[in-house]
Design an enzyme around this catalytic site. Structure first.
Site, short mmCIF file in Angstrom:
data_model
loop_
_atom_site.label_atom_id
_atom_site.label_comp_id
_atom_site.label_asym_id
_atom_site.label_seq_id
_atom_site.Cartn_x
_atom_site.Cartn_y
_atom_site.Cartn_z
CG LEU A 72 40.16 40.06 36.13
CD1 LEU A 72 41.66 40.27 36.26
CD2 LEU A 72 39.72 40.28 34.68
CG ASP A 73 36.72 34.24 33.73
OD1 ASP A 73 35.74 34.68 34.35
OD2 ASP A 73 36.76 34.09 32.49
CE1 TYR A 74 41.74 29.20 40.93
CE2 TYR A 74 42.03 27.84 38.97
CZ TYR A 74 42.30 28.11 40.30
OH TYR A 74 43.14 27.28 40.99
#
Ligand code: URA
Length: 234
Positions: free
Chosen positions: A101-103
C-alpha cells in the site's frame, strides 16, 4: 521436506522464487552450493540462502493490520521511515507484508510468514478483487463513474473493468468505493486523477470478502480460519 518448500516455509521466498535462488547458486546445504533442485532436506541439514542460515517455520501466521498513513509496507526502509513492521513487533514469527500500500494509503494489509500464500495472493492471474474507499475532490458524476468502471488510461495503460459506488457527496468532495482486480502502481490514485477528481484520502477496506471492518488504525488481528481458507482457495 523438499528444498523449495523448506525455503518457502522459512518465509524467505515463494517456492518458485526458491527454485530461482537454487538455480542461481544462492542456496547452500551443509556448506556446499546446492546443485539438485529436488533435494529433500534432512533433519540436521544446515541450509543457507544468500549466506544466511534459515529454518523452516512450521507454524503459519496470518495477520490483518489496519495500516495508518505514514508507514511503508516494506520490512526495512533505506530512508529510515516507519515501516508496518513497527506495528507488529510483538508477533513471534518472521512475517512480511503481502503486496503493498502507498505510504499515504491506510487500511487492510495482510502480513504472513507463508511465502506460498503471499505469492498466490499477489499473483496477477488470480485477480483478487481489492476494494478501496476514497475521498476524491469535487463531484463524481455518473458519466465519470461509468468511465472508471469501463477503463481509463492511466498513462499508457487502460485499466480493466472496475466497480464504483458513490457513498455520499460532501461540500467539496465525494466519498466513493472502488473495486479493482489488478494492482498497478498507485492505480486508484491514477484512475481518479484521469477523470479529474484527485484522491485526497485512500483506505483499502477489503480484499475479496475479507473486510477491514471496525479495526482501529494501527491495530491488527489474526485472520480467521475461514478467511485463510477463502483466500487460499480464491
Ligand atoms: N492504489 C493506489 O493508488 N494506492 C494504493 O496504495 C493502493 C492502490
Amino acid at each position: 521436506m523438499r528444498i523449495n518448500k523448506y525455503i518457502a516455509q522459512a518465509g524467505v521466498a515463494s517456492r518458485r522464487k526458491a527454485d530461482e535462488l537454487i538455480a542461481c547458486g544462492n542456496v547452500r546445504v551443509n556448506g556446499a552450493v546446492l546443485k539438485e533442485p529436488g533435494y529433500d532436506v534432512d533433519e540436521g541439514d544446515v541450509v543457507e540462502v544468500n549466506g544466511h542460515r534459515i529454518q523452516a517455520e512450521t507454524k503459519k501466521v496470518y495477520i490483518l493490520l489496519n495500516k495508518p498513513e505514514g508507514y511503508v509496507t516494506t520490512v526495512s526502509d533505506d530512508r529510515d521511515r516507519d515501516t508496518v513492521m513497527d506495528l507488529v513487533e510483538d508477533v513471534d514469527a518472521r512475517i512480511f507484508p503481502v503486496g503493498r500500500l502507498d505510504y499515504n494509503t491506510s487500511g487492510l494489509l495482510i502480513l504472513t510468514n507463508d511465502g506460498d500464500f503471499a505469492y498466490r495472493l499477489t499473483h496477477p492471474k488470480h485477480e483478487m478483487p481489492k476494494t478501496y474507499r476514497a475521498r476524491v475532490s469535487g463531484v463524481l458524476s455518473k458519466e465519470k463513474c461509468a468511465r472508471l468502471e469501463n477503463g481509463v488510461d492511466i498513462g499508457g495503460y487502460v485499466t480493466s473493468k472496475a466497480k464504483v459506488s458513490v457513498i455520499r457527496g460532501l461540500p467539496k468532495s465525494t466519498i466513493v468505493d472502488i473495486t479493482i482486480h489488478e494492482g498497478k502502481n498507485r492505480q486508484v490514485r491514477k484512475m481518479f486523477k484521469a477523470v479529474g477528481n484527485p484522491v485526497q484520502e485512500l483506505t483499502r477496506i477489503a480484499i475479496g470478502n475479507v473486510r477491514l471492518g471496525r479495526l482501529a488504525e494501527g491495530h491488527y488481528r489474526k485472520l480467521t480460519h475461514e478467511e485463510i481458507e477463502y483466500l487460499k482457495n480464491s
